[in-house]
Write a protein that holds these residues in place. Sequence first.
Motif, PDB file in Angstrom:
ATOM      1  N   MET A   1      -0.902   7.869  17.166  1.00  0.00           N
ATOM      2  CA  MET A   1       0.332   7.155  16.501  1.00  0.00           C
ATOM      3  C   MET A   1       0.221   5.776  16.541  1.00  0.00           C
ATOM      4  O   MET A   1       1.509   5.526  15.668  1.00  0.00           O
ATOM      5  CB  MET A   1       1.653   7.111  18.004  1.00  0.00           C
ATOM      6  CG  MET A   1       2.492   6.539  17.549  1.00  0.00           C
ATOM      7  SD  MET A   1       4.560   7.345  16.735  1.00  0.00           S
ATOM      8  CE  MET A   1       3.884   9.124  17.836  1.00  0.00           C
ATOM      9  N   GLN A   2      -0.527   4.975  16.874  1.00  0.00           N
ATOM     10  CA  GLN A   2      -0.199   3.258  16.519  1.00  0.00           C
ATOM     11  C   GLN A   2      -1.663   2.991  15.246  1.00  0.00           C
ATOM     12  O   GLN A   2      -0.925   2.280  14.292  1.00  0.00           O
ATOM     13  CB  GLN A   2      -1.805   2.615  17.342  1.00  0.00           C
ATOM     14  CG  GLN A   2      -1.003   2.879  18.579  1.00  0.00           C
ATOM     15  CD  GLN A   2      -2.166   1.791  19.487  1.00  0.00           C
ATOM     16  OE1 GLN A   2      -3.283   2.234  19.789  1.00  0.00           O
ATOM     17  NE2 GLN A   2      -1.585   1.470  21.022  1.00  0.00           N
ATOM     18  N   ILE A   3      -1.590   4.321  14.329  1.00  0.00           N
ATOM     19  CA  ILE A   3      -2.627   4.366  13.361  1.00  0.00           C
ATOM     20  C   ILE A   3      -1.673   4.310  12.053  1.00  0.00           C
ATOM     21  O   ILE A   3      -1.157   3.844  11.431  1.00  0.00           O
ATOM     22  CB  ILE A   3      -3.419   5.860  12.968  1.00  0.00           C
ATOM     23  CG1 ILE A   3      -4.160   4.965  14.151  1.00  0.00           C
ATOM     24  CG2 ILE A   3      -4.135   5.192  11.787  1.00  0.00           C
ATOM     25  CD1 ILE A   3      -5.850   6.261  13.794  1.00  0.00           C
ATOM     26  N   TRP A   4      -0.371   5.507  12.883  1.00  0.00           N
ATOM     27  CA  TRP A   4       0.555   6.231  11.627  1.00  0.00           C
ATOM     28  C   TRP A   4       1.970   4.677  11.653  1.00  0.00           C
ATOM     29  O   TRP A   4       2.717   4.271  10.505  1.00  0.00           O
ATOM     30  CB  TRP A   4       1.666   6.719  12.168  1.00  0.00           C
ATOM     31  CG  TRP A   4       2.763   7.825  11.689  1.00  0.00           C
ATOM     32  CD1 TRP A   4       3.572   7.020  11.676  1.00  0.00           C
ATOM     33  CD2 TRP A   4       2.325   7.255  10.177  1.00  0.00           C
ATOM     34  NE1 TRP A   4       4.273   7.344  10.855  1.00  0.00           N
ATOM     35  CE2 TRP A   4       4.067   7.873   9.463  1.00  0.00           C
ATOM     36  CE3 TRP A   4       1.934   7.561   8.783  1.00  0.00           C
ATOM     37  CZ2 TRP A   4       4.370   7.985   8.459  1.00  0.00           C
ATOM     38  CZ3 TRP A   4       2.499   7.570   7.796  1.00  0.00           C
ATOM     39  CH2 TRP A   4       3.247   8.090   7.049  1.00  0.00           C
ATOM     40  N   LYS A   5       1.970   3.974  13.129  1.00  0.00           N
ATOM     41  CA  LYS A   5       2.685   2.679  12.677  1.00  0.00           C
ATOM     42  C   LYS A   5       2.094   1.208  11.882  1.00  0.00           C
ATOM     43  O   LYS A   5       2.742   0.605  11.393  1.00  0.00           O
ATOM     44  CB  LYS A   5       2.319   2.150  14.104  1.00  0.00           C
ATOM     45  CG  LYS A   5       3.873   3.034  15.088  1.00  0.00           C
ATOM     46  CD  LYS A   5       3.606   2.674  16.549  1.00  0.00           C
ATOM     47  CE  LYS A   5       5.590   3.161  17.127  1.00  0.00           C
ATOM     48  NZ  LYS A   5       5.642   2.847  18.882  1.00  0.00           N
ATOM     49  N   ARG A   6       0.936   1.401  11.651  1.00  0.00           N
ATOM     50  CA  ARG A   6       0.183   0.426  11.619  1.00  0.00           C
ATOM     51  C   ARG A   6       0.313   0.646   9.611  1.00  0.00           C
ATOM     52  O   ARG A   6       0.491  -0.220   8.775  1.00  0.00           O
ATOM     53  CB  ARG A   6      -0.751   0.594  11.887  1.00  0.00           C
ATOM     54  CG  ARG A   6      -1.679  -0.393  12.896  1.00  0.00           C
ATOM     55  CD  ARG A   6      -3.167  -0.017  12.803  1.00  0.00           C
ATOM     56  NE  ARG A   6      -3.845  -0.623  14.236  1.00  0.00           N
ATOM     57  CZ  ARG A   6      -4.916  -0.874  15.067  1.00  0.00           C
ATOM     58  NH1 ARG A   6      -5.576  -0.009  14.402  1.00  0.00           N
ATOM     59  NH2 ARG A   6      -4.850  -0.791  16.745  1.00  0.00           N
ATOM     60  N   LYS A   7       0.002   2.091   9.377  1.00  0.00           N
ATOM     61  CA  LYS A   7       0.602   2.471   7.870  1.00  0.00           C
ATOM     62  C   LYS A   7       1.965   1.807   7.551  1.00  0.00           C
ATOM     63  O   LYS A   7       1.893   1.726   6.508  1.00  0.00           O
ATOM     64  CB  LYS A   7      -0.176   3.405   7.846  1.00  0.00           C
ATOM     65  CG  LYS A   7      -1.210   3.977   7.235  1.00  0.00           C
ATOM     66  CD  LYS A   7      -1.078   6.036   7.202  1.00  0.00           C
ATOM     67  CE  LYS A   7      -2.478   6.149   6.806  1.00  0.00           C
ATOM     68  NZ  LYS A   7      -2.370   7.603   6.654  1.00  0.00           N
ATOM     69  N   LYS A   8       2.625   2.391   8.190  1.00  0.00           N
ATOM     70  CA  LYS A   8       3.914   2.023   8.046  1.00  0.00           C
ATOM     71  C   LYS A   8       3.751   0.749   7.880  1.00  0.00           C
ATOM     72  O   LYS A   8       4.684  -0.090   6.118  1.00  0.00           O
ATOM     73  CB  LYS A   8       4.665   2.295   9.183  1.00  0.00           C
ATOM     74  CG  LYS A   8       5.153   4.047   8.893  1.00  0.00           C
ATOM     75  CD  LYS A   8       6.495   4.065  10.113  1.00  0.00           C
ATOM     76  CE  LYS A   8       6.907   5.711  10.063  1.00  0.00           C
ATOM     77  NZ  LYS A   8       7.617   6.055  10.704  1.00  0.00           N
ATOM     78  N   ILE A   9       3.693  -0.247   8.967  1.00  0.00           N
ATOM     79  CA  ILE A   9       3.830  -1.377   8.264  1.00  0.00           C
ATOM     80  C   ILE A   9       2.987  -2.406   7.146  1.00  0.00           C
ATOM     81  O   ILE A   9       3.474  -3.266   6.336  1.00  0.00           O
ATOM     82  CB  ILE A   9       3.536  -2.716  10.070  1.00  0.00           C
ATOM     83  CG1 ILE A   9       3.952  -2.436  10.837  1.00  0.00           C
ATOM     84  CG2 ILE A   9       2.852  -3.907   9.310  1.00  0.00           C
ATOM     85  CD1 ILE A   9       2.960  -2.301  12.362  1.00  0.00           C
ATOM     86  N   LEU A  10       1.764  -1.809   6.431  1.00  0.00           N
ATOM     87  CA  LEU A  10       0.893  -2.165   5.864  1.00  0.00           C
ATOM     88  C   LEU A  10       2.395  -2.017   4.654  1.00  0.00           C
ATOM     89  O   LEU A  10       1.687  -2.736   3.252  1.00  0.00           O
ATOM     90  CB  LEU A  10       0.127  -1.325   5.568  1.00  0.00           C
ATOM     91  CG  LEU A  10      -1.707  -1.814   6.826  1.00  0.00           C
ATOM     92  CD1 LEU A  10      -2.742  -1.390   6.191  1.00  0.00           C
ATOM     93  CD2 LEU A  10      -1.493  -3.588   6.034  1.00  0.00           C
ATOM     94  N   ILE A  11       2.344  -0.520   4.915  1.00  0.00           N
ATOM     95  CA  ILE A  11       3.589  -0.124   3.539  1.00  0.00           C
ATOM     96  C   ILE A  11       4.766  -0.908   2.966  1.00  0.00           C
ATOM     97  O   ILE A  11       4.552  -1.354   2.218  1.00  0.00           O
ATOM     98  CB  ILE A  11       3.613   1.201   3.623  1.00  0.00           C
ATOM     99  CG1 ILE A  11       2.362   2.176   3.626  1.00  0.00           C
ATOM    100  CG2 ILE A  11       4.849   2.117   2.654  1.00  0.00           C
ATOM    101  CD1 ILE A  11       2.528   3.821   4.384  1.00  0.00           C
ATOM    102  N   PHE A  12       5.030  -0.973   4.327  1.00  0.00           N
ATOM    103  CA  PHE A  12       6.252  -2.357   3.978  1.00  0.00           C
ATOM    104  C   PHE A  12       6.393  -3.667   4.139  1.00  0.00           C
ATOM    105  O   PHE A  12       6.227  -4.288   3.022  1.00  0.00           O
ATOM    106  CB  PHE A  12       6.945  -2.473   5.044  1.00  0.00           C
ATOM    107  CG  PHE A  12       7.902  -2.999   5.404  1.00  0.00           C
ATOM    108  CD1 PHE A  12       9.363  -2.776   4.902  1.00  0.00           C
ATOM    109  CD2 PHE A  12       7.829  -4.355   6.262  1.00  0.00           C
ATOM    110  CE1 PHE A  12      10.210  -3.810   5.118  1.00  0.00           C
ATOM    111  CE2 PHE A  12       9.142  -5.433   5.727  1.00  0.00           C
ATOM    112  CZ  PHE A  12       9.985  -4.753   5.357  1.00  0.00           C
ATOM    113  N   THR A  13       4.761  -3.927   3.885  1.00  0.00           N
ATOM    114  CA  THR A  13       4.390  -5.193   3.500  1.00  0.00           C
ATOM    115  C   THR A  13       4.416  -5.461   1.932  1.00  0.00           C
ATOM    116  O   THR A  13       4.495  -6.282   1.428  1.00  0.00           O
ATOM    117  CB  THR A  13       2.928  -6.022   4.515  1.00  0.00           C
ATOM    118  OG1 THR A  13       3.388  -5.764   5.823  1.00  0.00           O
ATOM    119  CG2 THR A  13       2.331  -6.494   3.999  1.00  0.00           C
ATOM    120  N   ALA A  14       2.936  -4.394   2.035  1.00  0.00           N
ATOM    121  CA  ALA A  14       2.672  -4.238   0.411  1.00  0.00           C
ATOM    122  C   ALA A  14       4.172  -4.012  -0.123  1.00  0.00           C
ATOM    123  O   ALA A  14       4.213  -4.473  -1.464  1.00  0.00           O
ATOM    124  CB  ALA A  14       2.258  -2.893   0.213  1.00  0.00           C
TER     125      ALA A  14
END
Length: 447
Positions: A1-14
């Motif tokens: 779940m933490q990995i998916w949250k990090r992914k979301k943050i990275l995509i949002f930031t990009a």
Amino acid sequence: MQIWKRKKILIFTACCCLVLTAIYQHFITKQDTLSMLQRAEPAAASYKELEGVYPTYELFNQSRKFLSYAVLSSASGYGGSITMLTTINKKGRIDSAVILENAETPTYLKRVMESGYPENLQGQAVAKSLKSNQKLDAVSGATRTTEGILTAVQKGIAQVGKNQLDIAVPKVASYHFQWEDGAIVLLLILTVVAAILKLKKFRIPLFIASVMIIGFMAKSSLTLGNFMSILMNKMPVITERPVWFLAVFGILVVTFILGKNVYCGWLCPFGAIQEGIYRALHLSNNRVDPKIMSASKKSQWILIWLAAMLGLFFHNPGIASYEPFSPFFGGAGNTAQWIMMGMVLVLSIFVLRFWCRCFCPVGSVLDFIAQMKRKWKKIVHRKPNFQHVIGNSEASRCSSCQSRHSVCQKKEKNKASLSFFNKLIISFIVIMDFLIIAALLQNAGLI
């Protein structure tokens, strides 16, 4: 779940970075009218705006003495619109012509400029057609870019000649459709029909036709720059390049409707070349680990993001076109693209569609669109799956208990060491990634 949250943050930031870059570029490219006009007429100290379809100005020096007329006009090049600023004197001749904006692939534009454009337009008469002038030949390998410059200037000088100088001017063609365009449209239709009906026996003939027509004759392979032109609203004029809209939008729409990437599997000329090399010269039975291909394909989104950032920052979608298509089909490309092309062709002997499976940004975008359509379809027609929710599968019950479950044993099996061939492929993938970055930086003029 933490990995998916990090992914979301990275995509949002990009995504935020892309939006902020677009906003920044929108304001930074806005310059005052006088500064813009001085790019073509440095002595201009003031101006008077005149009426017309294309923005037209009278230019004056510091003593309020008339210098020339200036006009802004646009036409379609290879990648999108080309905007020209042209000055005309009272004798009805061009004083200067400057490229203000363009959406061209940098290597094509460089080839045209090295041939003397747009400086060679100086002194040309307003009353004569530029395209009929034998001294203004289209540059080999960059015909559409040359024609875009000439058409844009012709539009502007025709308006000044008619409205300000009262000179009879040649009519500017407003609609362009060549036989290559018709052939591309026909190929698209045949491809869609063959893909829907699953007529696989027509796949090879379609590929051969694609290589000849889309690849070598029209040099119109789909690139990331085409998609960036849409996002940046720097598309060609629809009446001047209708085939661009039919091809680019047509492929996007077909991909979404069918939920399949038809272009890559049935029509891409460079994909056909790679597949042909593999089928004819396949020298190795070594198998590439699917995980390597999958990881490489996913990592390409970072390069796609970088390409989009550079295209937005420099206000030119053509910068995002880092594919090795232009060196192969058009003989034009930067150093990194030529090296990439050579590596891809050699590695295609050992790996089926090496570029397509590991690096192609067009394939990644089309696959994403097709995947979104399939997911949307599943959501619409989904039925409750209580077994999945409760988690009855053996894999879902795994809790790192160190027991010898079959699932755990399977995972251990997959951890087998990579073969020398696979390690070699990884090293080539890393080299290609660096070459793609170099190609983007060269397109942007940073190296």
